[in-house]
Design a protein around this motif. Structure first.
Motif, mmCIF file in Angstrom:
data_model
loop_
_atom_site.group_PDB
_atom_site.id
_atom_site.type_symbol
_atom_site.label_atom_id
_atom_site.label_comp_id
_atom_site.label_asym_id
_atom_site.label_seq_id
_atom_site.Cartn_x
_atom_site.Cartn_y
_atom_site.Cartn_z
ATOM 1 N N ARG A 234 0.834 -1.198 0.000
ATOM 2 C CA ARG A 234 0.000 0.000 0.000
ATOM 3 C C ARG A 234 0.875 1.256 0.000
ATOM 4 N N PRO A 235 0.424 2.301 -0.706
ATOM 5 C CA PRO A 235 1.181 3.559 -0.698
ATOM 6 C C PRO A 235 1.033 4.262 0.640
ATOM 7 N N VAL A 236 2.130 4.832 1.121
ATOM 8 C CA VAL A 236 2.097 5.519 2.413
ATOM 9 C C VAL A 236 2.608 6.956 2.321
ATOM 10 N N ALA A 237 3.120 7.350 1.174
ATOM 11 C CA ALA A 237 3.565 8.735 0.979
ATOM 12 C C ALA A 237 3.676 9.007 -0.514
ATOM 13 N N HIS A 238 3.373 10.233 -0.917
ATOM 14 C CA HIS A 238 3.520 10.653 -2.312
ATOM 15 C C HIS A 238 4.632 11.689 -2.385
ATOM 16 N N VAL A 239 5.608 11.417 -3.258
ATOM 17 C CA VAL A 239 6.831 12.211 -3.319
ATOM 18 C C VAL A 239 7.185 12.491 -4.774
#
Length: 387
Positions: A234-239
């Motif tokens: 699962r994604p946990v941060a967008h960078v």
């Protein structure tokens, strides 16, 4: 009708956000101007630098120091000249591109020998194009980001570095829509990982949108939490252009954002989600990160992206032995940062060792290694008085 006061507040917020964004992009444009090869100021710390194994391997993107065993694991791919999913280099027939390799560098042995990892029971051995590599020593587990022609994935192996022969036995592959472009990986346990994904739009499918995402600094890249046991991804941060990722300490994760020239610091939450708490501004665009035994963050990257793109575009003309590679250079930059805020440059060069992508260091032995995305061998430095 909207309340005039509310309208003014919303307008101020939007203007502030737009101004902050434009200032951020202006900084990147300025860095590209300042770091152009004609203006770049070269620098080296007071240390002995030497390029090693230039005639034995090339194009090493990542590296990992395993100090307990006195070795470094190098992720190299001569095929990167013709197959680079991040830079957008694709041949008509990917099956003709040579596979990459993992190399063990025994830097504590008297002759500083190397040996290549042999893969056992690995179905993708002929389509192995490694980027980020991680080794969880307590469980002898090796994780590799493989940019396979049929789709990027994370491959998992068992590897015991205490044995004389370097062999990696295939265990499993993690392929998930969340892991669109796995670039770097860090293990926080024997079955839990954080994996950076550099873009939302990938060069191999949407080249123009990928380019816009990069240069506009759009946060399409992501950091994913992966649990190998449960199968959770699962994604946990967008960078923006999420690149190197490393665990600074038990509670903080560092993520390189190439297109914003920053390293973002995240606090790891009990549920493994991430909360951004700080960032480190850099005078170059970071690629991979590492942390040494003393808690110092090592950052390698690219001062001048246009030069790097020129190198990438020139490389498909290279032959198998790299003898005919065009003489095109892109500068390198290696620096270190400590949690107290202190910063120091280690190596800045226009042409001595190009396209730096990773820097690692054995702090006790005062030995460091730099890899080059499009470079022969590795750069080794020995420093008498580290910071």
């Amino acid at each position: 009708m909207m309340n005039p006061m509310l309208k003014s507040i919303l307008g101020f917020i939007l203007l502030s956000l737009a101004s902050s964004y434009l200032v951020g992009r202006a900084v990147i444009v300025f860095l590209m101007f300042k770091n152009a090869p004609a203006r770049l100021e070269e620098f080296r710390v007071n240390a002995d630098f030497e390029v090693k194994f230039a005639d034995q391997f090339r194009n090493c993107e990542d590296a990992l120091m395993v100090e307990e065993d006195g070795v470094a694991i190098l992720s190299c791919d001569a095929g990167r000249d013709r197959w680079n999913t991040v830079m957008g280099t694709f041949p008509e027939d990917p099956s003709q591109v040579p596979s990459g390799e993992l190399i063990i560098y025994h830097y504590t042995s008297q002759k500083e020998s190397i040996n290549r990892v042999t893969f056992l029971d690995y179905p993708a051995a002929n389509n192995f194009h490694p980027l980020g590599v991680e080794y969880h020593r307590p469980s002898n587990t090796l994780f590799v980001c493989n940019h396979h022609p049929n789709g990027s994935r994370l491959d998992v192996f068992s590897m015991d570095l205490s044995k004389s022969e370097a062999t990696a036995t295939y265990r499993s592959t993690i392929a998930d829509p969340v892991l669109k472009g796995p670039n770097s990986v860090v293990a926080i346990s024997d079955h839990e990982l954080y994996v950076s994904n550099d873009h939302y739009f990938l060069k191999r499918y949407n080249p123009w949108l990928s380019t816009i995402e990069t240069y506009a600094g759009i946060p399409g890249g992501a950091v994913a939490y992966v649990n190998v046991k449960s199968g959770t991804v699962r994604p946990v941060a967008h960078v923006p252009f999420a690149n190197g990722v490393v665990q600074l300490n038990e509670t903080v994760l560092a993520v390189a954002s190439t297109s914003t020239a920053r390293v973002y610091l995240y606090q790891i939450q009990p549920d493994r989600s991430l909360r951004r708490v700080d960032s480190v501004k850099l005078p170059f665009l970071p690629d991979n990160l590492s942390i040494d035994k003393r808690g110092t963050l090592l950052i390698a990257g690219h001062p001048h992206p246009p030069s790097l793109e020129k190198v990438a575009k020139s490389r498909p003309r290279c032959q198998a032995d790299a003898a005919d590679c065009p003489n095109v250079h892109a500068p390198s930059w290696v620096a270190e940062w400590k949690p107290d805020g202190s910063y120091r440059n280690i190596f800045v060069s226009k042409s001595d060792f190009i396209t730096s992508s990773t820097a690692i260091r054995d702090a006790d032995r005062k030995l460091g290694i730099v890899t080059g995305l499009y470079e022969k061998g590795i750069l080794v430095w020995r420093e008498e008085n580290p910071l």
